[in-house]
Design an enzyme around this catalytic site. Structure first.
Site, PDB file in Angstrom:
ATOM      1  N   GLU A   1     -59.284  35.432  24.219  1.00 24.76           N
ATOM      2  CA  GLU A   1     -58.250  35.796  23.255  1.00 24.76           C
ATOM      3  C   GLU A   1     -58.651  37.118  22.621  1.00 24.76           C
ATOM      4  O   GLU A   1     -59.800  37.527  22.730  1.00 24.76           O
ATOM      5  CB  GLU A   1     -58.089  34.696  22.196  1.00 24.76           C
ATOM      6  CG  GLU A   1     -59.345  34.408  21.368  1.00 24.76           C
ATOM      7  CD  GLU A   1     -59.580  35.384  20.233  1.00 24.76           C
ATOM      8  OE1 GLU A   1     -58.587  35.945  19.712  1.00 24.76           O
ATOM      9  OE2 GLU A   1     -60.748  35.611  19.855  1.00 24.76           O
TER      10      GLU A   1
ATOM     11  N   HIS B   1     -56.457  34.590  17.129  1.00 23.19           N
ATOM     12  CA  HIS B   1     -56.263  35.191  15.818  1.00 23.19           C
ATOM     13  C   HIS B   1     -54.850  35.018  15.264  1.00 23.19           C
ATOM     14  O   HIS B   1     -54.535  35.582  14.220  1.00 23.19           O
ATOM     15  CB  HIS B   1     -56.587  36.689  15.876  1.00 23.19           C
ATOM     16  CG  HIS B   1     -58.053  37.001  15.947  1.00 23.19           C
ATOM     17  ND1 HIS B   1     -58.799  36.804  17.095  1.00 23.19           N
ATOM     18  CD2 HIS B   1     -58.913  37.486  15.017  1.00 23.19           C
ATOM     19  CE1 HIS B   1     -60.048  37.179  16.869  1.00 23.19           C
ATOM     20  NE2 HIS B   1     -60.142  37.591  15.621  1.00 23.19           N
TER      21      HIS B   1
ATOM     22  N   SER C   1     -63.922  34.767  16.883  1.00 26.79           N
ATOM     23  CA  SER C   1     -63.978  36.224  16.871  1.00 26.79           C
ATOM     24  C   SER C   1     -65.396  36.725  17.126  1.00 26.79           C
ATOM     25  O   SER C   1     -65.984  36.419  18.170  1.00 26.79           O
ATOM     26  CB  SER C   1     -63.421  36.743  15.538  1.00 26.79           C
ATOM     27  OG  SER C   1     -63.154  38.119  15.601  1.00 26.79           O
TER      28      SER C   1
END
Length: 310
Positions: free
Chosen positions: A209, A278, A109
């Site tokens: 992503e 995630h 992230s």
């Protein structure tokens, strides 16, 4: 590629929180998780301090990261949480002298900012893998926790992904492709554009992503990356998990249409189905290591060198 050292029981693990804060029980959970793996967690006493955005002030988050990078007795820097904040540390990080010995950075992230810097500025290999707050809360299945353990302790030197699907003719026509993987969270990668640490995808497979972004925003970010030249010399695009992003008034997203559009627009191979991001399954993805993508009879196999050494 600079290889990192496999860890052993008893090794010190430096824990950092370069982005969002966690609650104190989550700090304890991270500590307990590392102890269960028979590792020594080194967590700064005041790693979390009330702040309106981050885990601490910029200067202190950087001080903890600097200490972890420069410590002589640890091999791994493992991030507690993502969120937002890592990119604010890059100007300070750029003033540091490259350490003689590489370390392994682990996180996803927001940690994409640090992955990109360490790969491009210091030539390190890093690991896109679950954050400690998630592991400490028991949100990683025993199967995938075991996989991560084997990679870090050197019991598995290659990780394989067998569920990729070719989305365009360029991808379907590939028989063998040797490259490396870079990337991470798409929205974070977009923030690198126009900075000294803009993502370099030259001769690389770009993995992306994201979570909570609607289809139009994903399209906009990819278009920004294309106009900035980030896709120009890329060997291919690999889509990881994209979750959330439901359209207003519906229970669905329009990711499928967005990715179909991009697979038709781009003249590079586009693949989908890497089990990382995630979502519930967050398999480790080694960055800046050698990888081989093979395809036979419509079946795709991506094998990635973990980047570790004994």
């Amino acid at each position: 590629m600079t290889r990192w050292n496999f860890i052993q029981e008893g090794d010190i693990i430096d824990v950092v929180a370069p982005g969002y804060p966690v609650q104190l029980p989550e700090v304890d959970g991270a500590r307990d998780f590392l102890l269960r793996w028979k590792l020594q967690p080194r967590i700064p006493k005041n790693i979390i301090k009330p702040h309106f955005l981050h885990a601490h002030e910029d200067e202190m988050r950087f001080a903890f990261l600097k200490s972890a990078i420069q410590s002589k007795d640890s091999r791994v820097i493992w991030c507690l949480r993502g969120g937002y904040g890592s990119n604010r540390l890059l100007p300070m990080l750029a003033k540091l002298k490259k350490p003689k010995e590489p370390k392994l950075l682990i996180g996803i992230s927001d940690i994409t900012s640090l992955h990109t810097f360490l790969i491009q500025e210091w030539g390190w290999s890093t690991l896109h893998a679950p954050l400690l707050d998630r592991l400490g809360r028991g949100l990683v299945s025993p199967k995938h926790e075991k996989e991560l353990h084997k990679i870090l302790f050197g019991q598995e030197k290659v990780i394989e992904f067998k569920k990729l699907k070719a989305l365009n003719d360029q991808a379907r026509n590939i028989k063998l492709l040797k490259s490396r993987i870079v990337g991470g969270n798409l929205s974070v990668l977009q923030t690198t554009l126009g900075t000294p640490w803009q993502i370099d995808t030259k001769n690389s497979l770009l993995f992306v992503e994201d979570a909570g972004e609607r289809g139009y925003r994903i399209d906009k970010m990819l278009e920004h990356m294309r106009q900035a030249g980030a896709l120009k010399q890329c060997r291919g695009l690999i889509l990881g998990d994209f979750i959330g992003g439901k359209e207003p008034g519906t229970e669905t997203n329009n990711f499928k249409k967005v990715f179909k559009r991009w697979s038709e627009d781009l003249d590079i191979p586009v693949f989908q189905g890497l089990e990382a991001g995630h979502d519930v399954i967050q398999r480790p993805v080694p960055f800046n290591t050698s990888c081989v993508l093979q395809q036979q009879g419509g079946r795709v196999l991506l094998s990635i060198d973990t980047g570790g050494k004994a």
